[in-house]
Design an enzyme around this catalytic site. Structure first.
Site, PDB file in Angstrom:
ATOM      1  N   LYS A   1       0.870  -1.185   0.000  1.00  0.00           N
ATOM      2  CA  LYS A   1       0.000   0.000   0.000  1.00  0.00           C
ATOM      3  C   LYS A   1       0.899   1.225   0.000  1.00  0.00           C
ATOM      4  CE  LYS A   1      -3.712   2.326   2.522  1.00  0.00           C
ATOM      5  NZ  LYS A   1      -4.612   2.273   3.706  1.00  0.00           N
TER       6      LYS A   1
ATOM      7  N   LYS B   1      -2.008  -1.579  -3.781  1.00  0.00           N
ATOM      8  CA  LYS B   1      -2.851  -0.383  -3.803  1.00  0.00           C
ATOM      9  C   LYS B   1      -1.962   0.846  -3.955  1.00  0.00           C
ATOM     10  CE  LYS B   1      -6.195   2.145  -0.917  1.00  0.00           C
ATOM     11  NZ  LYS B   1      -6.866   2.215   0.399  1.00  0.00           N
TER      12      LYS B   1
END
Length: 325
Positions: free
Chosen positions: A196, A249
């Site tokens: 992320k 992400k």
């Protein structure tokens, strides 16, 4: 060698192209992120994400039923917490009667087959808007992990199929796995937000939950977007610690990372097609600069082609309707 090989022979008609297509997109590929609000019969539009709403639990359940009917098999849920319930411990996150726990129970009661993956992070519950407990301006790792384990067990108690830690604290996957085992939740899985990145594509999401950091940024725990090898390391560590699914992400701007992670791990890879990516398509389409449906489907195909087994996307419902036609 030309003319023995003419690659265009395989592109001559729609039927021929379909016959040799390498990547096939279906509603089974999608997970729909949902924002949940207090109250009943509440539906609040999110201005920076046209078509996306914060909904109360009753309307969320209605939407989940529609998604299931379209073939979407999973939802990733987030809650908008009342400011009065926020503090620096995150204790509302493991309240058995909290909004997240109510939502999990209601969804599973209404659509038992839907795979429910609640978000595990403290930012919606924090007075500082950070994913962890704050002390003297520092986000504490180990104290936060303790809180995340309590949060995860609470979600499992409520009926979650998976927990989805998005916090990026070190060691949290192993701690959560141990806590789930000790509490008897052997079949509750972990989808870890492994890679992320500290990205500017998250802006509309933070509008949706009012969870922007109150000071500084999240760069001491989310990843530097200039890094590639670090993503592989993070994903491998999470698999070793017990992650059943790993996530990259954001999505479309990070397809190189998706492929690297897919090549490195032996578990399914999820990709979050994030709020900023969604908003960009919506804004350009509203101005007539892009064909909304064609760009939506192209991007989703590209994410899957790069290696995604699951795509968490705000386009899940729209794409499912289009694909089902």
């Amino acid at each position: 060698m030309f003319p023995i090989h003419r690659n265009r022979r395989l592109r001559t008609t729609d039927a021929m192209r379909a016959l040799v297509r390498e990547t096939v997109l279906t509603p089974n590929d999608f997970m729909f992120p949902m924002f949940i609000a207090e109250g009943s019969n509440v539906e609040v539009p999110i201005p920076s994400m046209p078509g996306i709403y914060r909904r109360s639990v009753d309307l969320t359940v209605k939407e989940v039923k529609e998604l299931w009917g379209l073939g979407v098999k999973a939802v990733n849920i987030y809650v908008k917490v009342d400011d009065k319930l926020k503090d620096n411990t995150g204790k509302e996150a493991w309240n058995p009667n909290g909004l997240m726990q109510q939502a999990i129970k209601a969804i599973k009661d209404a659509v038992p087959g839907m795979v429910v993956m609640p978000d595990v992070a403290l930012d919606p519950y924090s007075i500082y808007g950070h994913d962890g407990i704050v002390e003297n301006g520092e986000i504490l790792n180990d104290a936060t992990v303790d809180a995340l384990t309590r949060m995860s067990v609470s979600h499992a108690d409520a009926g979650a199929d998976f927990v989805a830690p998005s916090d990026m604290m070190d060691g949290r996957v192993l701690a959560i796995r141990k806590a789930l085992e000790e509490s008897g939740h052997h079949n509750v899985g972990i989808m870890s937000y492994s890679a992320k990145y500290a990205s500017s594509f998250y802006g509309p999401f933070r509008d949706a939950l009012d969870s922007a950091p109150g000071f500084g940024d999240k760069k001491t725990y989310q990843m530097d977007y200039a890094n590639r090898i670090e993503a592989i390391k993070e994903a491998l560590h999470d698999v070793e610690e017990g992650a059943d699914i790993v996530m990259v992400k954001p999505g479309i701007a990070y397809l190189d990372i998706v492929r690297e992670v897919k090549n490195a791990v032996n578990v399914p890879v999820s990709v979050y097609h994030v709020s900023g990516e969604y908003a960009m398509i919506k804004a350009a389409a509203e101005r007539g600069w892009l064909d909304h449906d064609k760009i939506m489907i192209e991007q989703l195909h590209c994410i899957k082609r790069a290696g995604a087994d699951i795509i968490s996307t705000y386009f899940a419902k729209e794409a499912a309707i289009l694909l089902n036609k």
